[in-house]
Design a protein around this motif. Structure first.
Motif, PDB file in Angstrom:
ATOM      1  N   ALA A  97       9.749  66.225  62.489  1.00  0.00           N
ATOM      2  CA  ALA A  97      10.321  65.901  61.186  1.00  0.00           C
ATOM      3  C   ALA A  97       9.995  66.984  60.157  1.00  0.00           C
ATOM      4  CB  ALA A  97       9.806  64.544  60.717  1.00  0.00           C
ATOM      5  N   VAL A  98       8.775  67.492  60.183  1.00  0.00           N
ATOM      6  CA  VAL A  98       8.395  68.556  59.255  1.00  0.00           C
ATOM      7  C   VAL A  98       9.201  69.824  59.526  1.00  0.00           C
ATOM      8  CG1 VAL A  98       6.504  70.078  58.566  1.00  0.00           C
ATOM      9  CG2 VAL A  98       6.083  67.629  58.859  1.00  0.00           C
ATOM     10  N   ALA A  99       9.366  70.156  60.808  1.00  0.00           N
ATOM     11  CA  ALA A  99      10.148  71.346  61.152  1.00  0.00           C
ATOM     12  C   ALA A  99      11.610  71.173  60.745  1.00  0.00           C
ATOM     13  CB  ALA A  99      10.036  71.627  62.648  1.00  0.00           C
ATOM     14  N   LEU A 100      12.163  69.988  60.929  1.00  0.00           N
ATOM     15  CA  LEU A 100      13.536  69.730  60.500  1.00  0.00           C
ATOM     16  C   LEU A 100      13.679  69.851  58.988  1.00  0.00           C
ATOM     17  CD1 LEU A 100      14.890  66.761  62.661  1.00  0.00           C
ATOM     18  CD2 LEU A 100      16.005  68.966  62.271  1.00  0.00           C
ATOM     19  N   LEU A 101      12.705  69.352  58.252  1.00  0.00           N
ATOM     20  CA  LEU A 101      12.755  69.461  56.797  1.00  0.00           C
ATOM     21  C   LEU A 101      12.720  70.921  56.360  1.00  0.00           C
ATOM     22  CD1 LEU A 101      12.720  68.069  54.035  1.00  0.00           C
ATOM     23  CD2 LEU A 101      10.219  67.978  54.211  1.00  0.00           C
ATOM     24  N   PHE A 102      11.870  71.723  57.005  1.00  0.00           N
ATOM     25  CA  PHE A 102      11.813  73.147  56.678  1.00  0.00           C
ATOM     26  C   PHE A 102      13.154  73.816  56.980  1.00  0.00           C
ATOM     27  CE2 PHE A 102      11.112  77.581  57.679  1.00  0.00           C
ATOM     28  CZ  PHE A 102      10.262  78.009  56.661  1.00  0.00           C
ATOM     29  N   ALA A 103      13.750  73.491  58.141  1.00  0.00           N
ATOM     30  CA  ALA A 103      15.026  74.097  58.505  1.00  0.00           C
ATOM     31  C   ALA A 103      16.127  73.674  57.532  1.00  0.00           C
ATOM     32  CB  ALA A 103      15.396  73.711  59.933  1.00  0.00           C
ATOM     33  N   PRO A 129      19.739  78.517  60.186  1.00  0.00           N
ATOM     34  CA  PRO A 129      18.371  78.519  59.644  1.00  0.00           C
ATOM     35  C   PRO A 129      17.441  79.347  60.530  1.00  0.00           C
ATOM     36  CG  PRO A 129      19.275  76.297  59.673  1.00  0.00           C
ATOM     37  CD  PRO A 129      20.231  77.144  60.441  1.00  0.00           C
ATOM     38  N   ASP A 130      16.805  80.349  59.931  1.00  0.00           N
ATOM     39  CA  ASP A 130      15.893  81.188  60.693  1.00  0.00           C
ATOM     40  C   ASP A 130      14.515  80.531  60.712  1.00  0.00           C
ATOM     41  OD1 ASP A 130      15.769  81.533  57.984  1.00  0.00           O
ATOM     42  OD2 ASP A 130      15.132  83.621  58.076  1.00  0.00           O
ATOM     43  N   LEU A 131      14.337  79.597  61.657  1.00  0.00           N
ATOM     44  CA  LEU A 131      13.051  78.906  61.791  1.00  0.00           C
ATOM     45  C   LEU A 131      11.992  79.904  62.241  1.00  0.00           C
ATOM     46  CD1 LEU A 131      12.075  75.908  61.610  1.00  0.00           C
ATOM     47  CD2 LEU A 131      12.271  75.826  64.090  1.00  0.00           C
ATOM     48  N   PRO A 132      10.915  80.062  61.488  1.00  0.00           N
ATOM     49  CA  PRO A 132       9.875  81.032  61.870  1.00  0.00           C
ATOM     50  C   PRO A 132       9.305  80.696  63.247  1.00  0.00           C
ATOM     51  CG  PRO A 132       9.552  80.279  59.609  1.00  0.00           C
ATOM     52  CD  PRO A 132      10.613  79.417  60.197  1.00  0.00           C
ATOM     53  N   TRP A 133       8.938  81.738  63.982  1.00  0.00           N
ATOM     54  CA  TRP A 133       8.437  81.518  65.333  1.00  0.00           C
ATOM     55  C   TRP A 133       7.127  80.746  65.335  1.00  0.00           C
ATOM     56  CZ3 TRP A 133      10.926  81.399  69.584  1.00  0.00           C
ATOM     57  CH2 TRP A 133      12.062  82.174  69.766  1.00  0.00           C
ATOM     58  N   GLY A 134       6.333  80.895  64.286  1.00  0.00           N
ATOM     59  CA  GLY A 134       5.096  80.120  64.216  1.00  0.00           C
ATOM     60  C   GLY A 134       5.371  78.622  64.197  1.00  0.00           C
ATOM     61  N   LEU A 135       6.361  78.207  63.379  1.00  0.00           N
ATOM     62  CA  LEU A 135       6.725  76.793  63.314  1.00  0.00           C
ATOM     63  C   LEU A 135       7.426  76.353  64.594  1.00  0.00           C
ATOM     64  CD1 LEU A 135       6.728  74.267  61.595  1.00  0.00           C
ATOM     65  CD2 LEU A 135       8.848  75.044  60.523  1.00  0.00           C
ATOM     66  N   ALA A 136       8.241  77.231  65.173  1.00  0.00           N
ATOM     67  CA  ALA A 136       8.915  76.888  66.428  1.00  0.00           C
ATOM     68  C   ALA A 136       7.908  76.677  67.560  1.00  0.00           C
ATOM     69  CB  ALA A 136       9.908  77.993  66.799  1.00  0.00           C
ATOM     70  N   VAL A 137       6.920  77.543  67.653  1.00  0.00           N
ATOM     71  CA  VAL A 137       5.884  77.384  68.684  1.00  0.00           C
ATOM     72  C   VAL A 137       5.095  76.102  68.446  1.00  0.00           C
ATOM     73  CG1 VAL A 137       3.755  78.379  69.604  1.00  0.00           C
ATOM     74  CG2 VAL A 137       5.730  79.847  69.168  1.00  0.00           C
ATOM     75  N   LEU A 138       4.874  75.744  67.187  1.00  0.00           N
ATOM     76  CA  LEU A 138       4.174  74.495  66.884  1.00  0.00           C
ATOM     77  C   LEU A 138       4.958  73.293  67.418  1.00  0.00           C
ATOM     78  CD1 LEU A 138       1.779  73.144  65.435  1.00  0.00           C
ATOM     79  CD2 LEU A 138       3.176  73.110  63.357  1.00  0.00           C
ATOM     80  N   VAL A 139       6.279  73.322  67.266  1.00  0.00           N
ATOM     81  CA  VAL A 139       7.106  72.247  67.808  1.00  0.00           C
ATOM     82  C   VAL A 139       7.045  72.240  69.336  1.00  0.00           C
ATOM     83  CG1 VAL A 139       9.455  71.341  67.973  1.00  0.00           C
ATOM     84  CG2 VAL A 139       8.639  72.269  65.809  1.00  0.00           C
ATOM     85  N   LEU A 140       7.036  73.410  69.948  1.00  0.00           N
ATOM     86  CA  LEU A 140       6.971  73.480  71.408  1.00  0.00           C
ATOM     87  C   LEU A 140       5.645  72.946  71.936  1.00  0.00           C
ATOM     88  CD1 LEU A 140       8.630  76.955  72.113  1.00  0.00           C
ATOM     89  CD2 LEU A 140       9.680  74.710  71.878  1.00  0.00           C
ATOM     90  N   VAL A 141       4.547  73.259  71.250  1.00  0.00           N
ATOM     91  CA  VAL A 141       3.245  72.725  71.656  1.00  0.00           C
ATOM     92  C   VAL A 141       3.229  71.201  71.514  1.00  0.00           C
ATOM     93  CG1 VAL A 141       0.785  72.683  71.078  1.00  0.00           C
ATOM     94  CG2 VAL A 141       2.011  74.852  71.138  1.00  0.00           C
ATOM     95  N   SER A 142       3.817  70.726  70.417  1.00  0.00           N
ATOM     96  CA  SER A 142       3.897  69.277  70.219  1.00  0.00           C
ATOM     97  C   SER A 142       4.721  68.624  71.326  1.00  0.00           C
ATOM     98  CB  SER A 142       4.527  68.986  68.855  1.00  0.00           C
ATOM     99  OG  SER A 142       4.746  67.609  68.681  1.00  0.00           O
ATOM    100  N   ALA A 143       5.827  69.259  71.722  1.00  0.00           N
ATOM    101  CA  ALA A 143       6.655  68.719  72.789  1.00  0.00           C
ATOM    102  C   ALA A 143       5.911  68.710  74.119  1.00  0.00           C
ATOM    103  CB  ALA A 143       7.943  69.539  72.905  1.00  0.00           C
ATOM    104  N   ALA A 144       5.143  69.775  74.395  1.00  0.00           N
ATOM    105  CA  ALA A 144       4.361  69.816  75.629  1.00  0.00           C
ATOM    106  C   ALA A 144       3.312  68.708  75.647  1.00  0.00           C
ATOM    107  CB  ALA A 144       3.700  71.185  75.785  1.00  0.00           C
ATOM    108  N   THR A 145       2.691  68.452  74.504  1.00  0.00           N
ATOM    109  CA  THR A 145       1.721  67.356  74.414  1.00  0.00           C
ATOM    110  C   THR A 145       2.394  66.013  74.675  1.00  0.00           C
ATOM    111  OG1 THR A 145       0.469  68.636  72.780  1.00  0.00           O
ATOM    112  CG2 THR A 145       0.002  66.275  72.931  1.00  0.00           C
ATOM    113  N   TYR A 146       3.605  65.843  74.160  1.00  0.00           N
ATOM    114  CA  TYR A 146       4.336  64.593  74.376  1.00  0.00           C
ATOM    115  C   TYR A 146       4.634  64.380  75.857  1.00  0.00           C
ATOM    116  CZ  TYR A 146       8.245  61.307  74.286  1.00  0.00           C
ATOM    117  OH  TYR A 146       9.078  60.244  74.531  1.00  0.00           O
ATOM    118  N   VAL A 147       5.097  65.433  76.536  1.00  0.00           N
ATOM    119  CA  VAL A 147       5.393  65.321  77.965  1.00  0.00           C
ATOM    120  C   VAL A 147       4.118  65.028  78.762  1.00  0.00           C
ATOM    121  CG1 VAL A 147       6.250  66.563  79.979  1.00  0.00           C
ATOM    122  CG2 VAL A 147       7.421  66.780  77.800  1.00  0.00           C
ATOM    123  N   ALA A 148       3.024  65.693  78.404  1.00  0.00           N
ATOM    124  CA  ALA A 148       1.760  65.426  79.097  1.00  0.00           C
ATOM    125  C   ALA A 148       1.323  63.980  78.909  1.00  0.00           C
ATOM    126  CB  ALA A 148       0.680  66.379  78.589  1.00  0.00           C
ATOM    127  N   GLY A 149       1.554  63.445  77.711  1.00  0.00           N
ATOM    128  CA  GLY A 149       1.231  62.046  77.476  1.00  0.00           C
ATOM    129  C   GLY A 149       2.062  61.113  78.338  1.00  0.00           C
TER     130      GLY A 149
END
Length: 425
Positions: A272-278, A290-310
């Protein structure tokens, strides 16, 4: 007055809790609430020792069985009313989703009008409004076509009739990217000069929106992967799933039992935070993706990996750890005989979301070749049997003396391991 009372009685009989008349006071919602209230009164009365017939009051096992049967029948009535209420709620949901979508369009119009004061109205604002109208129109049509399954929310409702977190996050990113592309299409259609059109086309280059495209691909892939993972784990009896009466907004942040889960919460919040920024970047630079910064994009990817692991870590197969003879105060110690109660100790006997009486009454214990339904033992505010870690069932007379195997079948249909016990005459 007699005629009026007769009409009221006939109306109440016609709307006995199973109709789908929206907010009708005698509709499905009122019928479900009334059935729940009646069940709670019955359960608490039995827990206090009230309502037992004299024919079974002299025997503890007979009274327990009679109470369990009465509660099971009442729980089935509650479940039936709950399913009717869930179907009626889904049938009304498409209007609510359409209203919410068009309310968002009105809010966007108001925001654009307020920000245009002093700066003036621009083609970017027109393109944004037209894109919002197109998206809202498409969602409204989809809501009407799927009105029996929850309207626009139908694609994000899982097979267990709950809102899917992975599908909801993926759908949010898909809608946002579609809206952003439509904004660029609107601006391109209104552009008059070649230089302006070339600049808008350059705004669709992958280098401009690589972060957004990467996040979109990952969240969509995760939505498909999670569905596959959950399905395979259920078929492999490594995950227990029971169907909900209707989807709830809290499903996005909780597990099937209604408890908040870290993996789901962090995935929804960070997305949701990344969507708001975009969205802010699109408002500031409506001439490119929208040029989503790679730092924020990687943060979303890490969050997604945590979700899948859960998702991989949750659940587990129910297991029997031990079986002992249940002993009342004053009883002598001895072996397990037919007619005795046995206490089955283990874990994960009650699947998440199966804490209702209707689900608990579906639990079965196999003792040898005999199937024994687990009796419901009411206490104030709930049940003392069955529980997630302990089950108490009688050994029926049909069980042959000797070495027999005990196995529990949960409300989700998952079987535990087999545990051998010795039954004597």
């Amino acid at each position: 007055m007699a005629v009026q009372e007769a009409r009221q009685s006939a109306d109440a009989a016609a709307h006995g809790g199973g109709c789908t008349c929206g907010d009708c006071p005698h509709g499905a919602r009122a019928g479900h609430r009334r059935a729940v209230a009646e069940f709670l009164v019955l359960r608490d009365g039995f827990a206090a020792g009230e309502g037992l017939p004299a024919a079974v009051a002299h025997s503890a096992s007979a009274s327990r069985q009679w109470v369990s049967e009465e509660l099971t029948q009442s729980a089935e009535h509650v479940a039936e009313r709950g399913r009717a209420e869930g179907e009626a709620w889904l049938a009304r949901l498409w209007r609510r989703t359409a209203f919410t979508v068009w309310s968002a369009v009105v809010v966007l119009l108001l925001v654009q009008a307020l920000t245009a004061i002093g700066a003036g109205w621009s083609t970017a604002r027109t393109a944004g409004l037209v894109a919002a109208l197109l998206v809202a129109g498409a969602l409204t049509v989809a809501s009407w076509l799927h009105r029996a399954r929850g309207g626009a929310l139908a694609p994000v409702i899982g097979e267990d009739n709950r809102l899917s977190t992975s599908r909801a996050v993926a759908a949010a990113w898909v809608l946002f990217v579609v809206y952003a592309v439509l904004v660029l299409v609107g601006r391109l259609a209104a552009a008059s000069g070649h230089a302006q059109r070339d600049a808008l086309i350059d705004g669709l280059e992958l280098a401009r929106g690589a972060g957004v495209v990467t996040v979109l691909a990952v969240v969509c892939g995760i939505a498909v992967l999670v569905r596959r993972v959950v399905g395979l784990r259920v078929l492999g009896q490594r995950l227990q799933k029971v169907r909900a009466h209707r989807p709830r907004a809290a499903d996005l942040l909780t597990d099937d039992a209604g408890r908040g889960t870290f993996a789901d919460i962090q995935y929804v919040v960070i997305s949701a935070v990344a969507l708001l920024f975009a969205a802010v970047r699109l408002a500031r630079r409506p001439d490119q993706l929208p040029d989503l910064p790679w730092g924020l994009a990687v943060l979303v990817l890490v969050s997604a990996a945590t979700y899948v692991a859960g998702k991989y870590a949750e659940g587990g197969r129910p297991v029997i750890l031990s079986v002992v003879r249940s002993r009342e105060a004053g009883d002598l110690d001895g072996p397990i005989r037919t007619g005795d109660d046995i206490e089955i100790r283990g874990a994960a006997f009650v699947p998440p979301g199966a804490q209702t009486a209707e689900r608990l009454s579906r639990m079965v214990v196999r003792i040898g070749a005999v199937h024994v339904h687990v009796p419901l033992v009411p206490v104030a505010g709930g049940f003392s049997n069955p529980t997630d870690a302990v089950l108490t069932v009688p050994v029926p007379a049909d069980v042959e003396p000797g070495r027999v195997e005990v196995q529990v079948v949960t409300a989700a249909g998952v079987e535990t391991n087999r545990y051998a016990i010795d039954v004597t005459d």
